[in-house]
Every structure is written in C-alpha cells, then in structure tokens.
Design an enzyme around this catalytic site. Sequence first.
Site, short mmCIF file in Angstrom:
data_model
loop_
_atom_site.label_atom_id
_atom_site.label_comp_id
_atom_site.label_asym_id
_atom_site.label_seq_id
_atom_site.Cartn_x
_atom_site.Cartn_y
_atom_site.Cartn_z
CG HIS A 35 -1.75 -1.15 1.46
ND1 HIS A 35 -2.84 -1.43 0.67
CD2 HIS A 35 -1.70 -2.15 2.38
CE1 HIS A 35 -3.43 -2.53 1.10
NE2 HIS A 35 -2.75 -2.99 2.13
C1 BDR Z 1 -3.03 1.20 5.22
O1 BDR Z 1 -3.29 0.84 6.57
C2 BDR Z 1 -2.09 0.58 7.25
O2 BDR Z 1 -2.19 -0.59 7.99
C3 BDR Z 1 -1.01 0.49 6.21
O3 BDR Z 1 0.21 0.99 6.73
C4 BDR Z 1 -1.52 1.34 5.08
O4 BDR Z 1 -1.16 2.69 5.25
C5 BDR Z 1 -3.65 0.17 4.32
O5 BDR Z 1 -5.03 0.12 4.48
#
Ligand code: BDR
Length: 309
Positions: A238
């Site tokens: 992500h």
């Molecule tokens: C996002 O949520 C967090 O757990 C990760 O770092 C990322 O920024 C993904 O949904």
Amino acid sequence: MRVFIDCDPGIDDALALAYLAAEPGVELVGVGTVYGNAAVETTTDNAVRLLRLYERPEVPVAAGAARPLVQQPSLAAHVHGANGLGGIEVPAVETSPVSESAAELLVRLARSAPGEICVLALGPLTNLALALALEPRLPQLVDRVVVMGGAVRAPGNVTPWAEANVNNDPEAAEAVLGAGFDLTLVALDVTMRALATEPWLEELAALAGERAGYARRFLDYYVDWYTSVLGRRACAMHDPLAAAVLLDPELVTESVTVPVRVELSGTHTRGMTLADLRPKPEAGSREPVVLPTEVDVSEFLSRMLRALR
Ligand code: BDR
Ligand code: CA
C-alpha cells in the site's frame, strides 16, 4: 522534490520511507507520525530509527496525534506486530523527535516555502486535518498531496466498505478530501493489486545489504499475515505504491478525477469513501481528486527493488 511524509510505521510505511530515502532527487523535509498501525509513541520511535537505518538521520521527526478527532483509536498490532515492525528490532538511536507537533511542523514548512512541499500521507489523516485547522490556506501553500487511503470500487480492509487509514479517522479524512488540495488518492482499488509475490520476494532475499535485509525480515512477517487474506504468499504494498506515485505520477496508467466524500454516519458504512463517478458530477460539488484506477505494477516493483538495493 521536497517531501513531507506523514506516517504510522508500520511495515509498509517503513518500506515507503526506504523507497523515498533512497531517491537522490528527494529532499525529505520532515516526517510526522500518527497513531494507526501502533500507538504514536511507537510509530515515532520507529520513524526515528528507520531514518537512521536509511541514512537520513538529519530529517526532523515530529510526533503527531495520539488519537482520532472524534472516535477512539484502533491500532493494528495483529497486522504489524506489537512494535509496528513485525517484532523486528531496528537499532535504537540517540536522536529525539522535535518539540513541534507533526501538524505544527508541516504548517511551518509549508509557510516557509509556499508551493514547494509535497505531502505524502500514509496513515490516518488526523495530522493533516489538524494542520488545516491551524492553517486553512494549507492547500494553497503546499504543492501536491498523495494519500494512501480509501476504497472506492474495491472492498474495504477493516470493514467490508472501509479502508484502515480512512476508517481510523473518518472526520479527518473528510476534512482533507474536501479542503481543495491538489490530491491523489491511492486507494485499495490499486494497492490491492500492487502485490509483492513470491518471485519478487525471492529477488529481494537475494539482495545484499542492510536495507534489503531489514525489508525482507519486515516482509516475512507481513506476508505471513497477508497469506490469510490473499490465500497465497504475497502482500499488498500500500504505502510504497503511494510513495512511488508521488515520485513518478506516470506509474498511474489510468485514473478518474472525481469528488470523493467519506461516510460519517451510516449503519454499516461509516468510514467508506464515496466517489461521484457520474460523467458530470453535481455542480458546486467539492474539488475533485485524482483516483488512480490502473497502475504499472511491474514497473513499480522493479523500482522498489532498485531502491532497496
Ligand atoms: C493502510 O493501513 C495501514 O495498515 C497500512 O500501513 C496502510 O497505510 C492500508 O489500508
Ligand atoms: Ca501506513
């Protein structure tokens, strides 16, 4: 490019930091931290340690919000481990965070270099919302904002409809999306397709060096958790994808530019991101944001490997 990163490291935040720290064309002007993947004390400590690991110890780190604007915080130790980094111990450092809050640091930097600073937001958007409250002209003072957050046409990841960063502070996300920033929303729509799969993980494992060694150990933990979601050994990149899109917007091969709102009530849908996808969104509706719908995943993954080399 001058970049302020707001983050909650966090395994994928740690990889996004590695990505930008390795890029000679990027000047990291500051890092703000926020609760999210772990408590803010932990994400702050991690940010300081990681910047040292990535040979950018001079970058100021400012601790930010410990909780969302309205609701109670919910942390993600089940995904990122109790220390936020999968239990992997990154060496401690002497450096302390600066005395300003993350919101104050961002506002000061933006005022001192109008139009020059790009913001990469990788956690709940509380610090950005607080910065907007301190400086309502912030959208005119910064260059571009790239946010990792939301799920428009993709399912959510913490509820069927909501993505973690937006769900952690829906009021803050709604304020940021409506503020008029030049903003790109890197949502689960694309990040759930930016998967590090086994062949890529093997290439990473073959790289020498401390940076790659830590990345592999972080990812071993992350992949163990993600396997239960994806049904195979892989994980979603992500935050590194958002970093890559900030740096190289041409990695986005298709996008729509649409107004996006956050559901703040809703029996089941609080925290959902809703885009007005009609060909002609309502007149007088909020400023649109760029929502990538296709990205060049293989180019992104090879750039990621290059950064970790
Ligand atoms: C996002 O949520 C967090 O757990 C990760 O770092 C990322 O920024 C993904 O949904
Ligand atoms: Ca994050």
